[in-house]
Design a protein around this motif. Sequence first.
Motif, PDB file in Angstrom:
ATOM      1  N   MET A 197       0.881  -1.283  -0.055  1.00  0.00           N
ATOM      2  CA  MET A 197       0.021  -0.117   0.084  1.00  0.00           C
ATOM      3  C   MET A 197       0.791   1.441   0.030  1.00  0.00           C
ATOM      4  O   MET A 197       1.884   1.176   0.676  1.00  0.00           O
ATOM      5  CB  MET A 197      -0.785   0.285   1.131  1.00  0.00           C
ATOM      6  N   LYS A 198       0.249   2.329  -0.771  1.00  0.00           N
ATOM      7  CA  LYS A 198       1.176   3.641  -0.789  1.00  0.00           C
ATOM      8  C   LYS A 198       0.330   4.674  -0.205  1.00  0.00           C
ATOM      9  O   LYS A 198      -1.065   4.685   0.042  1.00  0.00           O
ATOM     10  CB  LYS A 198       1.316   3.904  -2.144  1.00  0.00           C
ATOM     11  N   VAL A 199       1.160   5.434   0.345  1.00  0.00           N
ATOM     12  CA  VAL A 199       0.511   6.794   0.784  1.00  0.00           C
ATOM     13  C   VAL A 199      -0.338   7.864  -0.174  1.00  0.00           C
ATOM     14  O   VAL A 199       0.470   8.026  -1.043  1.00  0.00           O
ATOM     15  CB  VAL A 199       1.526   7.565   1.660  1.00  0.00           C
ATOM     16  N   HIS A 200      -1.551   8.012   0.058  1.00  0.00           N
ATOM     17  CA  HIS A 200      -2.113   8.534  -0.879  1.00  0.00           C
ATOM     18  C   HIS A 200      -2.540  10.202  -0.147  1.00  0.00           C
ATOM     19  O   HIS A 200      -2.356  11.391  -0.918  1.00  0.00           O
ATOM     20  CB  HIS A 200      -3.730   8.032  -0.966  1.00  0.00           C
ATOM     21  N   LYS A 201      -2.692  10.134   1.158  1.00  0.00           N
ATOM     22  CA  LYS A 201      -2.652  11.489   1.628  1.00  0.00           C
ATOM     23  C   LYS A 201      -2.231  11.332   3.110  1.00  0.00           C
ATOM     24  O   LYS A 201      -2.339  10.231   3.780  1.00  0.00           O
ATOM     25  CB  LYS A 201      -4.377  11.872   1.768  1.00  0.00           C
ATOM     26  N   ILE A 202      -1.618  12.504   3.692  1.00  0.00           N
ATOM     27  CA  ILE A 202      -1.065  12.603   4.909  1.00  0.00           C
ATOM     28  C   ILE A 202      -1.776  13.362   6.057  1.00  0.00           C
ATOM     29  O   ILE A 202      -1.682  14.523   5.535  1.00  0.00           O
ATOM     30  CB  ILE A 202       0.638  12.628   5.007  1.00  0.00           C
ATOM     31  N   LEU A 203      -2.544  13.002   6.705  1.00  0.00           N
ATOM     32  CA  LEU A 203      -3.208  13.682   7.778  1.00  0.00           C
ATOM     33  C   LEU A 203      -2.249  14.066   8.892  1.00  0.00           C
ATOM     34  O   LEU A 203      -2.514  15.564   9.279  1.00  0.00           O
ATOM     35  CB  LEU A 203      -4.456  12.997   8.251  1.00  0.00           C
ATOM     36  N   ASN A 204      -1.438  13.357   9.534  1.00  0.00           N
ATOM     37  CA  ASN A 204      -0.580  13.769  10.583  1.00  0.00           C
ATOM     38  C   ASN A 204       0.545  12.790  10.629  1.00  0.00           C
ATOM     39  O   ASN A 204       0.298  11.638   9.936  1.00  0.00           O
ATOM     40  CB  ASN A 204      -1.385  14.243  11.859  1.00  0.00           C
ATOM     41  N   ASN A 205       1.301  12.833  11.550  1.00  0.00           N
ATOM     42  CA  ASN A 205       2.353  11.924  11.649  1.00  0.00           C
ATOM     43  C   ASN A 205       1.780  10.253  12.162  1.00  0.00           C
ATOM     44  O   ASN A 205       2.400   9.290  11.918  1.00  0.00           O
ATOM     45  CB  ASN A 205       3.041  12.146  12.960  1.00  0.00           C
TER      46      ASN A 205
ATOM     47  N   THR B 127      -4.981   5.872   2.284  1.00  0.00           N
ATOM     48  CA  THR B 127      -4.408   4.885   1.189  1.00  0.00           C
ATOM     49  C   THR B 127      -5.591   4.699   0.399  1.00  0.00           C
ATOM     50  O   THR B 127      -6.652   4.860   0.605  1.00  0.00           O
ATOM     51  CB  THR B 127      -3.644   3.509   1.659  1.00  0.00           C
ATOM     52  N   ILE B 128      -5.403   3.979  -1.053  1.00  0.00           N
ATOM     53  CA  ILE B 128      -6.164   3.428  -1.844  1.00  0.00           C
ATOM     54  C   ILE B 128      -6.153   2.131  -2.079  1.00  0.00           C
ATOM     55  O   ILE B 128      -5.113   1.389  -2.036  1.00  0.00           O
ATOM     56  CB  ILE B 128      -6.085   4.033  -3.248  1.00  0.00           C
ATOM     57  N   ASP B 129      -7.337   1.306  -1.558  1.00  0.00           N
ATOM     58  CA  ASP B 129      -7.206  -0.160  -1.572  1.00  0.00           C
ATOM     59  C   ASP B 129      -7.495  -0.618  -3.396  1.00  0.00           C
ATOM     60  O   ASP B 129      -7.473   0.143  -4.185  1.00  0.00           O
ATOM     61  CB  ASP B 129      -8.096  -0.866  -0.786  1.00  0.00           C
ATOM     62  N   GLU B 130      -7.185  -2.144  -3.422  1.00  0.00           N
ATOM     63  CA  GLU B 130      -7.329  -2.428  -4.730  1.00  0.00           C
ATOM     64  C   GLU B 130      -8.704  -2.442  -5.417  1.00  0.00           C
ATOM     65  O   GLU B 130      -8.543  -2.689  -6.639  1.00  0.00           O
ATOM     66  CB  GLU B 130      -7.102  -3.923  -4.620  1.00  0.00           C
ATOM     67  N   LYS B 131      -9.732  -2.056  -4.697  1.00  0.00           N
ATOM     68  CA  LYS B 131     -11.092  -1.824  -5.450  1.00  0.00           C
ATOM     69  C   LYS B 131     -11.348  -0.295  -5.491  1.00  0.00           C
ATOM     70  O   LYS B 131     -12.381   0.239  -5.922  1.00  0.00           O
ATOM     71  CB  LYS B 131     -12.406  -2.248  -4.363  1.00  0.00           C
ATOM     72  N   GLY B 132     -10.113   0.618  -5.288  1.00  0.00           N
ATOM     73  CA  GLY B 132     -10.051   2.196  -5.476  1.00  0.00           C
ATOM     74  C   GLY B 132     -10.944   2.831  -4.594  1.00  0.00           C
ATOM     75  O   GLY B 132     -11.156   3.967  -4.636  1.00  0.00           O
TER      76      GLY B 132
ATOM     77  N   ASP C 271       4.644   1.341   5.924  1.00  0.00           N
ATOM     78  CA  ASP C 271       5.196  -0.037   6.582  1.00  0.00           C
ATOM     79  C   ASP C 271       3.985  -0.554   7.123  1.00  0.00           C
ATOM     80  O   ASP C 271       3.371   0.115   8.146  1.00  0.00           O
ATOM     81  CB  ASP C 271       6.012   0.670   7.822  1.00  0.00           C
ATOM     82  N   SER C 272       3.751  -1.652   6.927  1.00  0.00           N
ATOM     83  CA  SER C 272       2.791  -2.401   7.256  1.00  0.00           C
ATOM     84  C   SER C 272       2.518  -2.858   8.914  1.00  0.00           C
ATOM     85  O   SER C 272       1.695  -2.995   9.647  1.00  0.00           O
ATOM     86  CB  SER C 272       2.331  -3.902   6.708  1.00  0.00           C
ATOM     87  N   ASN C 273       3.798  -2.816   9.511  1.00  0.00           N
ATOM     88  CA  ASN C 273       3.965  -3.107  10.889  1.00  0.00           C
ATOM     89  C   ASN C 273       3.602  -1.739  11.585  1.00  0.00           C
ATOM     90  O   ASN C 273       3.351  -2.191  12.969  1.00  0.00           O
ATOM     91  CB  ASN C 273       5.438  -3.359  11.142  1.00  0.00           C
ATOM     92  N   LEU C 274       3.511  -0.788  11.144  1.00  0.00           N
ATOM     93  CA  LEU C 274       2.822   0.340  11.708  1.00  0.00           C
ATOM     94  C   LEU C 274       1.488   0.635  11.965  1.00  0.00           C
ATOM     95  O   LEU C 274       0.978   1.505  12.714  1.00  0.00           O
ATOM     96  CB  LEU C 274       3.574   1.693  11.328  1.00  0.00           C
ATOM     97  N   ILE C 275       0.638  -0.257  11.030  1.00  0.00           N
ATOM     98  CA  ILE C 275      -0.989  -0.058  11.070  1.00  0.00           C
ATOM     99  C   ILE C 275      -1.377  -0.602  12.115  1.00  0.00           C
ATOM    100  O   ILE C 275      -1.381  -1.705  12.616  1.00  0.00           O
ATOM    101  CB  ILE C 275      -1.090  -0.760   9.648  1.00  0.00           C
ATOM    102  N   GLU C 276      -2.188   0.335  12.932  1.00  0.00           N
ATOM    103  CA  GLU C 276      -2.880  -0.255  14.232  1.00  0.00           C
ATOM    104  C   GLU C 276      -4.376  -0.279  13.990  1.00  0.00           C
ATOM    105  O   GLU C 276      -4.912  -1.465  14.099  1.00  0.00           O
ATOM    106  CB  GLU C 276      -2.780   0.701  15.252  1.00  0.00           C
ATOM    107  N   LYS C 277      -4.813   0.303  12.949  1.00  0.00           N
ATOM    108  CA  LYS C 277      -6.148   0.319  12.740  1.00  0.00           C
ATOM    109  C   LYS C 277      -6.465   0.719  11.195  1.00  0.00           C
ATOM    110  O   LYS C 277      -5.891   1.601  10.706  1.00  0.00           O
ATOM    111  CB  LYS C 277      -7.331   1.146  13.803  1.00  0.00           C
ATOM    112  N   LYS C 278      -7.701   0.178  10.657  1.00  0.00           N
ATOM    113  CA  LYS C 278      -8.047   0.763   9.308  1.00  0.00           C
ATOM    114  C   LYS C 278      -9.503   0.898   9.283  1.00  0.00           C
ATOM    115  O   LYS C 278     -10.289   0.312   9.922  1.00  0.00           O
ATOM    116  CB  LYS C 278      -7.801  -0.870   8.355  1.00  0.00           C
ATOM    117  N   PHE C 279      -9.994   2.048   8.657  1.00  0.00           N
ATOM    118  CA  PHE C 279     -11.281   2.454   8.632  1.00  0.00           C
ATOM    119  C   PHE C 279     -11.667   2.536   7.059  1.00  0.00           C
ATOM    120  O   PHE C 279     -10.864   3.261   6.619  1.00  0.00           O
ATOM    121  CB  PHE C 279     -11.477   3.821   9.298  1.00  0.00           C
TER     122      PHE C 279
END
Length: 280
Positions: free
Chosen positions: A1-9, A14-19, A40-48
């Motif tokens: 996954m790539k960064v699409h937009k940064i809100l804060n630290n 990001t954009i998933d495979e379905k857009g 870095d997938s190791n840093l992901i705690e939650k997905k919304f």
Amino acid sequence: MKVHKILNNNVVVTIDEKGKELILTGRGIGFKKREGDLIDSNLIEKKFSLENKDTAFKFTELLSQIPLEILTTSEIIINHAKQFIEGELQDSIYISLTDHIHWAIERHKHGFDIPNGFLWEIKKFYPKEFKIGLYALSVIKERLNVELPEDEAGYITFHIINAQLNGTMPNIVNMTKIMREILNIVKYHFNFEYDENCLSYQRFVTHLKFFAHRILNQQSQPQQDASLYEIIRQKYKKAYLCTKQIDLHLIHQYQHPLSDDESLYLTIHIERLRTELKNS
């Protein structure tokens, strides 16, 4: 996954495979990142993933302004609520509750706690949701080291109810007001005190909750056989007289005359309540 937009630290989009946009949170997930960088997938705690685009936009705006601890605390409360309520919670709860907790804490820090004028009614009419509100206060105290007053449990209750009914906060306040007024009319008409543990009272309050919601949203009661209305009106004359008082009040205060179907259901509930309290 790539960064699409940064809100804060701690929050990136990001954009998933379905857009579809995904909001990712995690300590330092956006630190020194740029759009297009790998996440870095190791840093992901939650997905919304919020279905409504307008809700998703508002949520991302909110997350850019509040600490990560507020979001994670709100999510714990929401997940707890989902276990104890019927039906689903609207996505809007992530915005409304998170924002409310954030500003409640800010107000409290500056000594501006707001009394909740409906706290008594909230405890009586929405006991299940109020327990969630009390749980929320305990989580906020434990995780954020802020002890909010009980009034805030009432406000949090409103947000839970609001997300269940997909309404707006003023509507929930007005719903509670209508319920209180009708209960008082019945109480003083028959000159009795309610036994809040009796089944008829609990059924009546549940009926009033959705009845008030229909009034404020200008929804009609499903039509019933007209002959049944006449039978109930004649059989339960004392309860029907009380229903007529409620009718006059609703016309005067809300310009909402009771339909025959609304009168029928109210009369049945009032008769059950009157009979149970009379025989107790």
